[in-house]
Design an enzyme around this catalytic site. Structure first.
Site, short mmCIF file in Angstrom:
data_model
loop_
_atom_site.label_atom_id
_atom_site.label_comp_id
_atom_site.label_asym_id
_atom_site.label_seq_id
_atom_site.Cartn_x
_atom_site.Cartn_y
_atom_site.Cartn_z
N GLU A 1 0.83 -1.21 0.00
CA GLU A 1 0.00 0.00 0.00
C GLU A 1 0.86 1.27 0.00
O GLU A 1 0.64 2.19 0.77
CB GLU A 1 -0.97 -0.01 1.19
CG GLU A 1 -1.93 -1.19 1.14
CD GLU A 1 -3.02 -1.17 2.21
OE1 GLU A 1 -2.77 -0.62 3.29
OE2 GLU A 1 -4.11 -1.72 1.94
N ASP B 1 -8.24 -9.18 3.83
CA ASP B 1 -7.98 -8.08 4.77
C ASP B 1 -9.04 -7.99 5.86
O ASP B 1 -9.91 -7.14 5.79
CB ASP B 1 -7.94 -6.76 3.98
CG ASP B 1 -7.48 -5.60 4.84
OD1 ASP B 1 -7.01 -5.85 5.95
OD2 ASP B 1 -7.59 -4.44 4.40
N GLU C 1 -12.59 -2.51 12.06
CA GLU C 1 -12.56 -1.76 10.79
C GLU C 1 -13.68 -2.19 9.86
O GLU C 1 -14.32 -1.35 9.22
CB GLU C 1 -11.20 -1.98 10.10
CG GLU C 1 -11.14 -1.38 8.70
CD GLU C 1 -9.79 -1.55 8.01
OE1 GLU C 1 -8.85 -2.06 8.64
OE2 GLU C 1 -9.71 -1.17 6.82
#
Ligand code: GCV
Length: 669
Positions: free
Chosen positions: A268, A341, A369
């Protein structure tokens, strides 16, 4: 043989004192007015804590803390301990002071959970030596994917001003056996390693040390350039190696028990060894050599994926598996539990079991998240236990968890989310504990031991993860979240120019034929990364567990499921069941009112209102959107939509990746 430490604690009476129930006391809420007499022949910061904890709260038989060096205790390792009833007293034994501290917390837990303590004969040894929290805390005080306020660490005040919460944090961790903390974000600023910052880190390490909690830092691979002024960060460059060696020396001169580095490299947008055509192993080993003389370790993350044609779920394996056996022995490769993820449900990452010659540690995400932030009750122990159903605990070296802790008064935003911090610590100590058992003991310590409360709430918590999966992404659906903040549903999300693997349609692949990502041999063949026997099971639409069906297969809308329903009907029922379950969690909580203080009762109720609201939002958004492909009717038992698709498509929450929305920001019912 005992060493000559003996602390005798005599019971004294006490009175109960009321105090505000703002959640700040976590599960450590025992009355601390016992004022037992303590006879201590040795003193040290750790032993003083153990002695004080027991003397202030223990109301049982006289107790002794003893350091042993006999084979039975040595077999329990540095942190193991015994608790035994002998000759009318309770003896806590360990080879180490930290072991005694853990024993003290264990004893108090037994008391708080009203365990039978007439004859204790307990032997405990942690399954993992490294039980570590990962904070994604930024230097500016924000917390990436943190939903409980700002960072606990007040960098602008450190090292001169020390918040009392630093010690409270260390204490809470010690009480559940967590022994390491990476205090900064894996998207690390090079400044984390500046001399000025290291002095602040030292201040925290000094507070944590007596609680057996070691500090680690996330480091930016390009630090030699950004901080050191070098023109390269190439791991094979001698100047770069010397820079890391000197930096590590500086760290250890300030923090002698520093744990080591956590590294997110070539992921990322972060720099890494691949920028210099070097491998992850070459990068990790360079740091490992610098840390080795001091006993430090490198935790090197395998969370890598690039915008290539290859299925994102395959990429970590493709990049890391060929490096098996090439890492030095003080490197541990840190792998997220699933191949994508931290989705509400993923199959385990196939790297586990594949890299047989490399120590691996699992990275779980405690912060929610992708599970409703700190608005939704999602007790995560069942999800982590599901991982251990596939990956044998003794095949991995350690457990890391991305924390849900911030500077909110109640630490975790949602009072019930404290249970995830707690459960992480308990499972890192012993992954074979049952989810229900952990929930029960957490509830008893945090609220009340009344069976009328503990029974229904244990069930509600244990059911909550499945409820969230059902109303968000059942049957193996994944990553159909709103762009960036990952809170609400946006299966239609389309951002021109965005990386395809950052868009929901990449994952759900909805079309007029069906739904789901074909990872079987006819598709990306990700199944082949699993051991043969499991690959076969996942590969066939008939044998693939239905909870992973749309993860591994593109399934026709009319495919007949085990229940006899079509895929479309089954999908509708799952979303509907998720909504019903969210309502039922709320109803359970409402019935708990007589057992709970008003402050926490109201705070949790309010978040549960949001959870039910969001379950409706998820169900309506996903079903109405997927219906545009299936063109099939909702089964009549399924609750009619409350929202209209057209309206939902306009929703854009005004939040960033470190905020939790409030009710007024959400689409109105
Ligand atoms: C710290 C996901 C999250 C990012 C996180 C990243 C990681 O992509 O959305 O916020 O960055 O995982 O684990 O490195």
């Amino acid at each position: 043989m005992t060493r000559n430490l003996l602390i005798s604690i005599l019971f004294c009476g006490s009175v109960c004192m009321a105090s505000a129930e703002d959640g700040s006391r976590l599960w450590l809420r025992q009355d601390t007015t016992a004022s037992a007499t303590v006879d201590c022949m040795l003193q040290s910061p750790t032993l003083d804590i153990a002695r004080n904890e027991i003397s202030r709260a223990w109301r049982g038989k006289p107790a002794s803390l003893q350091l042993f060096s006999d084979p039975a205790h040595e077999a329990l390792g540095k942190e193991g301990y015994t608790i035994r009833t002998e000759n009318g007293r309770i003896t806590l034994g360990s080879v180490s002071e930290t072991g005694l501290l853990y024993a003290a917390y264990h004893l108090l837990r037994l008391q708080a959970t009203e365990a039978d303590m007439t004859r204790l004969d307990i032997r405990e040894k942690p399954v993992y030596d490294l039980r570590i929290l990962n904070h994604w805390d930024n230097p500016d005080g924000t917390v990436e994917r943190g939903y409980a306020g700002h960072s606990l660490w007040k960098w602008e005040e450190l090292p001169d001003r020390i918040s009392p919460r630093y010690e409270a944090y260390a204490r809470a961790n010690a009480s559940i056996g967590i022994n390491g903390t990476v205090i900064n974000n894996v998207n690390a600023s090079p400044q984390a390693l500046s001399t000025e910052n290291l002095k602040k880190v030292k201040a925290l390490a000094d507070i944590f040390r007596p609680y057996g909690l070691r500090v680690y830092l996330s480091v930016n691979f390009a630090s030699p350039i950004q901080l050191g002024g070098l023109d390269t960060a190439d791991p094979l460059d001698k100047k770069v190696q010397a820079w890391w060696k000197d930096k590590v020396h500086e760290i250890y001169s300030l923090i002698p028990d520093f744990g080591g580095f956590l590294v997110k490299a070539n992921s990322e947008g972060q720099p890494g060894p691949c920028d210099y055509q070097r491998t992850h192993a070459e990068g990790a080993n360079m740091m490992a050599r610098a840390l080795k003389p001091y006993g430090g370790i490198v935790m090197w993350r395998a969370f890598v994926y690039s915008p290539t044609d290859s299925d994102r779920a395959k990429q970590a394996y493709l990049e890391f598996n060929p490096l098996d056996g090439k890492f030095l022995d003080n490197v541990i490769v840190q792998v997220k539990n699933g191949p994508v993820d931290f989705q509400p449900r993923e199959p385990y990452s196939p790297l586990f079991g594949a890299m047989k010659h490399t120590p691996l540690m699992v990275e779980f995400q405690i912060t929610q998240e992708y599970l409703g932030h700190s608005n939704h009750l999602a007790y995560l122990a069942p999800m982590w236990k599901e991982f251990f159903g596939y990956v044998r605990p003794n095949t991995i070296r350690a457990m890391a968890g991305v924390t849900n802790i911030g500077d909110d008064t109640n630490w975790c935003g949602h009072d019930l989310a404290q249970a995830n911090w707690y459960a992480f610590g308990r499972l890192a100590w012993n992954p074979s504990l049952a989810s229900e058992e952990i929930a029960r003991e957490w509830l008893q310590q945090t609220f009340t031991t009344a069976p009328e409360f503990v029974g229904p709430m244990t069930k509600a918590m244990t059911d909550s993860h499945e409820a969230v999966v059902n109303y968000m992404m059942p049957l193996g659906l994944h990553h159909i979240f709103a762009w960036n903040h990952h809170y609400g549903p946006e299966p239609w999300c389309m951002i021109p120019g965005a990386r395809p693997d950052w868009l929901p349609s990449y994952y759900h692949q909805a079309d007029k034929e069906g739904l789901g990502f074909d990872r079987s041999h006819t598709g990306s063949n990700a199944v082949a990364q699993y051991p043969d026997s499991l690959a076969k099971v996942f590969d066939s639409i008939d044998t693939c567990p239905e909870k992973f069906l749309l993860w591994f297969h593109h399934v026709p809308w009319k495919h007949q499921m085990k229940s006899g329903h079509t895929l479309w009907e089954e999908l509708c029922y799952h979303y509907n069941d998720g909504l019903k379950a969210a309502r039922s969690l709320h109803d359970t909580w409402t019935a708990m009112k007589p057992y709970v203080d008003d402050e926490r009762y109201q705070a949790i109720s309010h978040r549960m209102d949001i959870q039910v609201h969001d379950a409706i939002w998820w169900k309506d958004a996903c079903l109405l959107y997927f219906q545009t492909f299936s063109k099939m009717k909702f089964p009549k038992e399924v609750e009619k939509p409350s929202f209209r698709l057209k309206e939902l498509k306009k929703v854009k929450l005004p939040i960033t990746n470190y905020e939790c929305p409030t009710m007024d920001m959400l689409p109105q019912l």
